[in-house]
Design an enzyme around this catalytic site. Structure first.
Site, PDB file in Angstrom:
ATOM      1  N   LYS A 116       0.799  -1.233  -0.071  1.00  0.00           N
ATOM      2  CA  LYS A 116      -0.236  -0.058   0.122  1.00  0.00           C
ATOM      3  C   LYS A 116       0.992   1.322  -0.136  1.00  0.00           C
ATOM      4  O   LYS A 116       0.424   2.361  -0.569  1.00  0.00           O
ATOM      5  CB  LYS A 116      -0.999  -0.072   1.188  1.00  0.00           C
ATOM      6  CG  LYS A 116      -1.889  -1.150   1.162  1.00  0.00           C
ATOM      7  CD  LYS A 116      -3.080  -0.741   0.210  1.00  0.00           C
ATOM      8  CE  LYS A 116      -4.222  -1.854   0.268  1.00  0.00           C
ATOM      9  NZ  LYS A 116      -5.108  -2.032  -0.937  1.00  0.00           N
ATOM     10  N   GLU A 138      -9.657   5.638   3.251  1.00  0.00           N
ATOM     11  CA  GLU A 138     -10.519   4.661   3.836  1.00  0.00           C
ATOM     12  C   GLU A 138      -9.555   3.538   4.067  1.00  0.00           C
ATOM     13  O   GLU A 138      -8.665   3.547   3.192  1.00  0.00           O
ATOM     14  CB  GLU A 138     -11.610   4.288   2.843  1.00  0.00           C
ATOM     15  CG  GLU A 138     -11.217   3.313   1.767  1.00  0.00           C
ATOM     16  CD  GLU A 138     -10.124   3.778   0.628  1.00  0.00           C
ATOM     17  OE1 GLU A 138      -9.936   5.000   0.495  1.00  0.00           O
ATOM     18  OE2 GLU A 138      -9.390   2.965   0.225  1.00  0.00           O
ATOM     19  N   SER A 404       1.708  -9.729  -0.664  1.00  0.00           N
ATOM     20  CA  SER A 404       1.266  -8.204  -0.733  1.00  0.00           C
ATOM     21  C   SER A 404       1.493  -7.759   0.710  1.00  0.00           C
ATOM     22  O   SER A 404       1.804  -6.435   0.878  1.00  0.00           O
ATOM     23  CB  SER A 404      -0.029  -8.221  -0.920  1.00  0.00           C
ATOM     24  OG  SER A 404      -0.802  -8.836  -0.464  1.00  0.00           O
TER      25      SER A 404
HETATM   26  C1  LIG Z   1      -1.938  -7.185   2.552  1.00  0.00           C
HETATM   27  C2  LIG Z   1      -2.751  -6.775   1.567  1.00  0.00           C
HETATM   28  N1  LIG Z   1      -3.136  -7.335   0.551  1.00  0.00           N
HETATM   29  C3  LIG Z   1      -4.014  -6.998  -0.374  1.00  0.00           C
HETATM   30  C4  LIG Z   1      -4.862  -6.173  -0.069  1.00  0.00           C
HETATM   31  C5  LIG Z   1      -6.070  -6.094  -0.906  1.00  0.00           C
HETATM   32  O1  LIG Z   1      -5.972  -4.796  -1.477  1.00  0.00           O
HETATM   33  P1  LIG Z   1      -5.730  -4.719  -3.111  1.00  0.00           P
HETATM   34  O2  LIG Z   1      -6.453  -5.568  -3.840  1.00  0.00           O
HETATM   35  O3  LIG Z   1      -5.841  -3.140  -3.337  1.00  0.00           O
HETATM   36  O4  LIG Z   1      -4.426  -5.132  -3.303  1.00  0.00           O
HETATM   37  C6  LIG Z   1      -4.805  -5.418   1.284  1.00  0.00           C
HETATM   38  C7  LIG Z   1      -6.127  -4.405   1.467  1.00  0.00           C
HETATM   39  O5  LIG Z   1      -5.975  -4.049   2.620  1.00  0.00           O
HETATM   40  C8  LIG Z   1      -3.955  -5.528   2.117  1.00  0.00           C
HETATM   41  O6  LIG Z   1      -3.646  -5.032   3.245  1.00  0.00           O
END
Ligand SMILES: Cc1ncc(COP(=O)(O)O)c(C=O)c1O
Length: 424
Positions: A116, A138, A404
């Site tokens: 993020k 948000e 992620s």
């Molecule tokens: C670690 C992590 N991965 C994935 C996501 C999903 O978001 P996005 O689909 O925008 O990557 C989030 C959302 O808060 C997250 O904290």
């Protein structure tokens, strides 16, 4: 098969919910067009009061994004503050278990613990150039809230984060971090008190303060230019994968890319430089919750129909008369009833394969990665990891999966299920 003809996660190849009067998709174009559409998804459906803001944002974003001074500032912060490039780690024991070659793109190692921050760095620099003094955001899992509060502390901006009251409770470590970073966290008690409801409140706030406020949206959702802008800021992920694969494998493309999708920003960043390279197969994992047919799910692409949510035309989980269905997932970052328009288009054109992953599959995958590779992933990322339990890859395939985020924020959930598994 479920009632709508979608396959369930037991036979998971994606079948898009067919609709009457559907236009033929443009299968050749996976990038955004000049009006902010991906095929027939996207656009900007906004209240009149935000029109000037969104137009200004579009103009400024397009002016700045290729400006060398902006790029230098953005790149320097990614390197010296976020700690990029994030490693591409070969996973030997996972590779052995699943009989294929697995690399992990380690967004979990970024400052603040997830992908993020890449986007919030880009947007705070943009906000400053636009003369904004107040930032709103948000957040679901709290990762985007922490990333926003962090860049606000870094630049001395006022920060207000809207968060569903359910998420405030299940991700309270991140709430404490945001507060320590100087942000005001406003719990939202409408709906089922999760990400959709927080986004509604943030948009309401933006409508009341259009002059001084920039809304840092945390995913590839919202009105154009947000989905494209967030994808561009996150595209550093695939830019690095190319270089890292070239060094490790002698070719800059994998056979497969795998990422989880909530709104879709880590997947958009992972896919970005490969969107039009059809040698590379794209797999997105969405949250099936208790199962896509249980009524407790967030598998928007499997269950959604075309509609408008938070300013974009996309797939939306909704009742037959158009009321938004409350989503459910064990993962606070994936329980969103919409999906980024880029992913709606990738699914419709069959460019990406969409897999629905249940809570239980995700938990199992998280424990497995921890035991085999010593990496505790975020619950969101664990949905991507569960794809290895669903699909067989060839020994010669090179598979890159984006982790992620890290699992610190999910420790309470993990401990609860780990202890339960221990005693069963
Ligand atoms: C670690 C992590 N991965 C994935 C996501 C999903 O978001 P996005 O689909 O925008 O990557 C989030 C959302 O808060 C997250 O904290």
């Amino acid at each position: 098969m479920n009632k709508k003809g979608c396959r369930t996660h037991d036979s998971p190849s994606f079948v898009y919910p067919r609709q009457e009067n559907m236009q033929q998709p443009n299968t050749m174009n996976y990038n955004v067009d000049k009006n902010g559409y991906y095929g027939r998804f996207g656009g900007a459906y906004i209240p009149e009061i935000l029109h000037a803001n969104v137009e200004n944002l579009k103009r400024e974003y397009l002016r700045i994004i290729d400006d060398p001074a902006f790029q230098k500032e953005f790149r320097d912060l990614l390197a010296d503050y976020v700690g990029r490039p994030s490693p591409l780690t070969f996973a030997p024991r996972m590779s052995k278990r699943y009989g294929t070659k697995i690399y992990l793109k380690r967004e979990d190692l970024n400052h603040t613990g997830a992908h993020k921050i890449n986007n919030t760095i880009g947007q705070i620099l943009l906000a400053r150039r636009m003369g904004k003094t107040r930032i709103i955001a948000e957040t679901g899992a709290g990762q985007h809230g922490v990333a926003t509060a962090t860049v606000c502390a870094l630049t001395g901006m006022r920060c207000i984060v809207y968060m569903g009251a359910t998420d405030v409770e299940r991700q309270h470590l991140n709430v404490q971090k945001m507060q320590m970073l100087g942000a005001e966290v406003r719990p939202v008690r409408s709906g089922n008190m999760t990400l959709k409801d927080a986004t509604n409140e943030a948009i309401r706030d933006w409508c009341c303060h259009p002059a001084d406020t920039h809304y840092i949206i945390g995913s590839t959702v919202g009105p154009h230019p947000y989905p494209d802008m967030v994808a561009r800021f996150q595209s550093v992920i695939s830019e690095e994968i190319k270089k890292q694969l070239q060094a490790k494998e002698g070719r800059d493309w994998p056979d497969y890319l795998i990422a989880c999708v909530g709104g879709g920003s880590n997947a958009a960043g992972t896919f970005y430089h490969y969107l039009n390279d059809t040698r590379v197969k794209l797999i997105a994992a969405e949250a099936a919750g208790l199962g896509i047919d249980t009524g407790h799910s967030a598998a928007t692409i499997h269950l959604g129909r075309e509609g408008i949510i938070h300013g974009a035309r996309t797939l939306v989980m909704q009742t037959p008369d158009g009321q938004i269905t409350e989503p459910y997932s064990i993962s606070a970052g994936l329980d969103y009833p919409g999906i980024g328009p880029v992913h709606a288009n990738l699914a419709e054109t069959r460019r990406a394969e969409i897999r629905a992953v249940t809570d239980d599959e995700a938990l199992k995958a998280a424990f497995e990665l921890t035991a085999l590779e010593g990496i505790i992933p975020a619950l969101e990322s664990a949905h991507a990891l569960a794809v290895f339990g669903q699909k067989k890859f060839k020994p010669e395939d090179v598979v890159v999966l984006t982790v992620s985020g890290r699992g610190d924020k999910d420790m309470e959930t993990y401990v609860k299920h780990f202890n339960r598994a221990d005693h069963e």
